[in-house]
Each structure stands twice: as C-alpha cells, then as structure tokens.
Design a protein around this motif. Structure first.
Motif, PDB file in Angstrom:
ATOM      1  N   PRO A  21      -6.066   7.776  -3.494  1.00 54.37           N
ATOM      2  CA  PRO A  21      -6.328   6.095  -3.328  1.00 54.37           C
ATOM      3  C   PRO A  21      -5.347   5.230  -3.989  1.00 54.37           C
ATOM      4  CG  PRO A  21      -7.703   7.788  -4.881  1.00 54.37           C
ATOM      5  CD  PRO A  21      -6.615   8.512  -4.484  1.00 54.37           C
ATOM      6  N   GLN A  22      -4.323   5.567  -4.189  1.00 53.86           N
ATOM      7  CA  GLN A  22      -3.176   4.524  -4.547  1.00 53.86           C
ATOM      8  C   GLN A  22      -2.471   4.345  -3.431  1.00 53.86           C
ATOM      9  OE1 GLN A  22      -3.039   7.624  -5.728  1.00 53.86           O
ATOM     10  NE2 GLN A  22      -0.942   8.467  -6.173  1.00 53.86           N
ATOM     11  N   ARG A  23      -2.545   5.083  -2.178  1.00 50.15           N
ATOM     12  CA  ARG A  23      -2.075   4.489  -0.721  1.00 50.15           C
ATOM     13  C   ARG A  23      -2.406   3.229  -0.322  1.00 50.15           C
ATOM     14  NH1 ARG A  23       0.891   6.537  -2.818  1.00 50.15           N
ATOM     15  NH2 ARG A  23       1.294   8.769  -3.057  1.00 50.15           N
ATOM     16  N   LYS A  24      -3.837   2.977  -0.964  1.00 50.71           N
ATOM     17  CA  LYS A  24      -4.322   1.723  -0.493  1.00 50.71           C
ATOM     18  C   LYS A  24      -4.092   0.653  -1.249  1.00 50.71           C
ATOM     19  CE  LYS A  24      -8.408   4.385   0.918  1.00 50.71           C
ATOM     20  NZ  LYS A  24     -10.001   4.654   0.721  1.00 50.71           N
ATOM     21  N   THR A  28       4.057   0.108  -1.064  1.00 50.02           N
ATOM     22  CA  THR A  28       5.284   0.615  -2.002  1.00 50.02           C
ATOM     23  C   THR A  28       4.930   1.614  -2.668  1.00 50.02           C
ATOM     24  OG1 THR A  28       4.764  -0.928  -3.664  1.00 50.02           O
ATOM     25  CG2 THR A  28       6.487  -1.803  -2.063  1.00 50.02           C
ATOM     26  N   ALA A  29       3.634   1.851  -2.828  1.00 53.54           N
ATOM     27  CA  ALA A  29       3.183   3.091  -3.605  1.00 53.54           C
ATOM     28  C   ALA A  29       3.790   4.384  -3.384  1.00 53.54           C
ATOM     29  CB  ALA A  29       1.444   2.876  -3.619  1.00 53.54           C
ATOM     30  N   LEU A  30       3.797   4.687  -2.256  1.00 53.97           N
ATOM     31  CA  LEU A  30       4.205   5.867  -1.652  1.00 53.97           C
ATOM     32  C   LEU A  30       5.634   6.047  -2.163  1.00 53.97           C
ATOM     33  CD1 LEU A  30       4.200   8.596  -0.222  1.00 53.97           C
ATOM     34  CD2 LEU A  30       4.733   7.307   1.835  1.00 53.97           C
ATOM     35  N   TYR A  31       6.612   4.806  -2.051  1.00 52.25           N
ATOM     36  CA  TYR A  31       7.773   4.994  -2.338  1.00 52.25           C
ATOM     37  C   TYR A  31       8.022   5.083  -3.838  1.00 52.25           C
ATOM     38  CZ  TYR A  31      12.694   3.018  -3.438  1.00 52.25           C
ATOM     39  OH  TYR A  31      13.901   2.765  -3.999  1.00 52.25           O
ATOM     40  N   LEU A  32       7.357   4.510  -4.877  1.00 54.60           N
ATOM     41  CA  LEU A  32       7.242   4.714  -5.872  1.00 54.60           C
ATOM     42  C   LEU A  32       7.123   6.074  -6.537  1.00 54.60           C
ATOM     43  CD1 LEU A  32       5.548   1.413  -7.052  1.00 54.60           C
ATOM     44  CD2 LEU A  32       7.975   1.995  -7.355  1.00 54.60           C
ATOM     45  N   ASP A 215      -8.636   4.755 -17.465  1.00 50.88           N
ATOM     46  CA  ASP A 215      -7.545   5.285 -17.063  1.00 50.88           C
ATOM     47  C   ASP A 215      -7.053   5.321 -15.562  1.00 50.88           C
ATOM     48  OD1 ASP A 215      -9.714   6.799 -16.381  1.00 50.88           O
ATOM     49  OD2 ASP A 215      -8.660   8.590 -16.659  1.00 50.88           O
ATOM     50  N   VAL A 216      -7.837   5.478 -14.643  1.00 53.20           N
ATOM     51  CA  VAL A 216      -7.542   5.162 -13.329  1.00 53.20           C
ATOM     52  C   VAL A 216      -7.287   3.462 -13.084  1.00 53.20           C
ATOM     53  CG1 VAL A 216      -8.543   5.202 -11.012  1.00 53.20           C
ATOM     54  CG2 VAL A 216      -9.259   6.695 -12.776  1.00 53.20           C
ATOM     55  N   ASP A 217      -7.883   2.738 -13.677  1.00 52.93           N
ATOM     56  CA  ASP A 217      -7.556   1.151 -13.435  1.00 52.93           C
ATOM     57  C   ASP A 217      -6.193   1.103 -14.063  1.00 52.93           C
ATOM     58  OD1 ASP A 217      -8.423  -1.923 -13.268  1.00 52.93           O
ATOM     59  OD2 ASP A 217      -7.707  -1.338 -15.428  1.00 52.93           O
ATOM     60  N   LEU A 218      -5.664   1.600 -15.231  1.00 49.53           N
ATOM     61  CA  LEU A 218      -4.236   1.549 -15.578  1.00 49.53           C
ATOM     62  C   LEU A 218      -3.472   2.064 -14.513  1.00 49.53           C
ATOM     63  CD1 LEU A 218      -2.206   0.896 -17.955  1.00 49.53           C
ATOM     64  CD2 LEU A 218      -2.803   2.984 -18.845  1.00 49.53           C
ATOM     65  N   TRP A 219      -3.746   3.400 -14.191  1.00 51.67           N
ATOM     66  CA  TRP A 219      -2.956   4.037 -13.041  1.00 51.67           C
ATOM     67  C   TRP A 219      -2.690   3.185 -11.884  1.00 51.67           C
ATOM     68  CZ3 TRP A 219      -1.034   8.810 -11.401  1.00 51.67           C
ATOM     69  CH2 TRP A 219      -1.020   9.062 -10.096  1.00 51.67           C
ATOM     70  N   GLU A 220      -3.774   2.378 -11.479  1.00 53.02           N
ATOM     71  CA  GLU A 220      -3.550   1.608 -10.282  1.00 53.02           C
ATOM     72  C   GLU A 220      -2.687   0.253 -10.603  1.00 53.02           C
ATOM     73  OE1 GLU A 220      -7.505   0.684  -9.094  1.00 53.02           O
ATOM     74  OE2 GLU A 220      -7.937   2.579  -8.132  1.00 53.02           O
ATOM     75  N   TYR A 227       5.856   0.176 -11.199  1.00 51.71           N
ATOM     76  CA  TYR A 227       6.500   1.173 -12.113  1.00 51.71           C
ATOM     77  C   TYR A 227       6.623   2.393 -11.373  1.00 51.71           C
ATOM     78  CZ  TYR A 227       5.109  -1.670 -16.037  1.00 51.71           C
ATOM     79  OH  TYR A 227       4.898  -2.715 -17.089  1.00 51.71           O
ATOM     80  N   VAL A 228       7.548   3.306 -11.723  1.00 50.47           N
ATOM     81  CA  VAL A 228       7.683   4.727 -11.016  1.00 50.47           C
ATOM     82  C   VAL A 228       6.503   5.567 -11.759  1.00 50.47           C
ATOM     83  CG1 VAL A 228       9.206   6.709 -10.690  1.00 50.47           C
ATOM     84  CG2 VAL A 228      10.145   4.358 -10.282  1.00 50.47           C
TER      85      VAL A 228
END
Length: 255
Positions: A21-24, A28-32, A215-220, A227-228
């Motif tokens: 989901p973070q790809r959406k 830069t999410a993939l790079y991180l 927890d997912v919200d923090l992840w996003e 952040y890496v």
C-alpha cells in the motif's frame, strides 16, 4: 504447511517492493524502502549506538501474558540492565499484582504510571513514550516475547530518520492444528525509532479509539515524512495468541 511458508517468504519481498500500500503514498516510498533494505543488510558495518533505549508498553488487562511471556524475555535480553521499561497502564483490574511483580523481578530502569481511563492503544503508547527518558524507543505490545539480541539490533539499526517495523511470529490458538504464522502483511504495532522522530511525526493518532489501524497510520506517516523504513522478519519476536478484542483482527479465523 512448509511449502506455504516458503511461498510466503519468497513472495513477500516482491509484494513489499511493488504492490504494498505504501507505493500509493508517494514516488519516494520505494526509494525509502530500498534504503531500508540496504541499512538492514549492512547493519553489521555500523557501530552500536551508545544512546539510551526505552521499551515502551501500553497495557490493559494483559497482566498474565505480560508476566508469563514479556517480562521473562525482557529480563533475558543481553545487557538488559541497560534498558528502561516504560509502562503505561489504563484500567487493569489487577494492576497491583502487575506492579508488584515488575518491581520484584525487573532490575533495569523503570517508569510506571497508570490511569483508570478507557484503554486505547494509541493513547497508552503515546503516554508510555512521553514519560520515558530514552533517546531510542521500541513500542511493543504486552503479549509478546522478545528475542535476546533485540537491544543489540536496535542499537545497530536505529539512527535519526530510520524506523524499524519488525515482522513478528504469531502463535496459534491451543485448539488449532497450526503452530502459528508470520504476520507478513500486518502487525506493524512493534516499532523502533528515535523518540524525537516519533514526536516529530506526531506519534500515534489518538483518533483511532477502536483496536487497530493506528499502527498502519504511523507506518504511512513515516513514509510521508521521508523516514527510511525497515521491515523484516525477526526470529524470536513472538505474539502469543489471545482472543481478539472487539473489532480486532483474528489472524487465525477461518475464512
């Protein structure tokens, strides 16, 4: 079962890199995430951070699991005396027993407070982080077992703007034919990062008052903050089964 486990372990990295989901969230999410993979695999080149580590727990009526699983594994950590336990209780009916056992058995740093307010995971963990004195925090549920090398891994991995969401193993109910499963695609509630980064990103969002999603919200938001992000299976990090709270996911429910 073994074939299924191998398929999961092979499939997950591809899902994580291309379909998660973070790809959406941003380009830069993939790079991180790729940076996170590199940081994890080359962590052995890093010196251990000398910064203080606080393990932060929010708890409500999980005394038995905490005393049976979490506390013994905390005591068994390598260099456990260098760890601070920051525990914030919300309404446990047997808090006196919990406090007495912790004070009798735990020899590391300890900050322990409580309230009779209704438990929400976001509020309890935010309080546990706010009261702790560590530079690095590891948020962890009360019904977990910790691997003995946890402190060493945290000190090797965590630096400013680096966040670690390890994948835990969940044990199955006693009446199940399964032994358990790795929570590849879920369970992002265990997380290590600098306390200053946790504060900077806004902590856990307390609008989530039912079980889950905070927890997912923090992840996003960690991705959105640049952040890496590191996500990998951690042997010895075990979630011990208990009937799910109302609104929570039962990882072993039959579909």
């Amino acid at each position: 079962m073994e074939i299924k486990k191998r398929v999961n372990s092979i499939k997950y990295p591809f899902w994580y890199l291309f379909k998660a989901p973070q790809r959406k969230l941003s380009k830069t999410a993939l790079y991180l995430d790729l940076q996170g993979i590199a940081v994890y695999f080359f962590r052995f080149l890093s010196k251990k951070s000398p910064l203080k580590v606080s393990i932060c727990v929010g708890i409500s009526n999980r005394t038995q699991a905490f005393l049976e699983f979490f506390l013994p594994s905390l005591i068994a950590l390598k260099n456990a005396n260098q760890v601070e336990l920051s525990l914030y209780d919300m309404g446990s009916v047997d808090f006196e027993k919990l406090e007495s056992e912790i004070r009798n058995r735990w020899r590391g740093g300890l900050i322990l407070n409580r309230t009779d307010d209704k438990f929400t995971r976001a509020k309890a963990f935010n309080k546990a982080v706010a009261q702790c004195s560590g530079d690095i925090v590891f948020l962890c549920d009360a019904d977990m077992s910790l691997p003995p090398n946890l402190l060493n891994l945290i000190r090797k991995i965590i630096r400013p703007n680096i966040v670690w969401f390890p994948i835990c193993f969940a044990t199955a109910p006693a009446n199940s034919s399964e032994k358990g499963k790795w929570l590849w695609y879920s369970a992002k509630g265990m997380v290590a990062l600098m306390k200053s980064d946790f504060v900077q990103v806004g902590g856990l969002d307390e609008k989530y008052t039912d079980w889950g999603r905070e927890d997912v919200d923090l992840w996003e938001r960690c991705h959105q903050a640049g952040y890496v992000v590191i996500r990998q299976k951690l042997r010895g990090l075990v979630h011990h089964y208990h009937p799910p709270a109302e609104g929570a996911t039962d990882y072993f429910a039959k579909s």
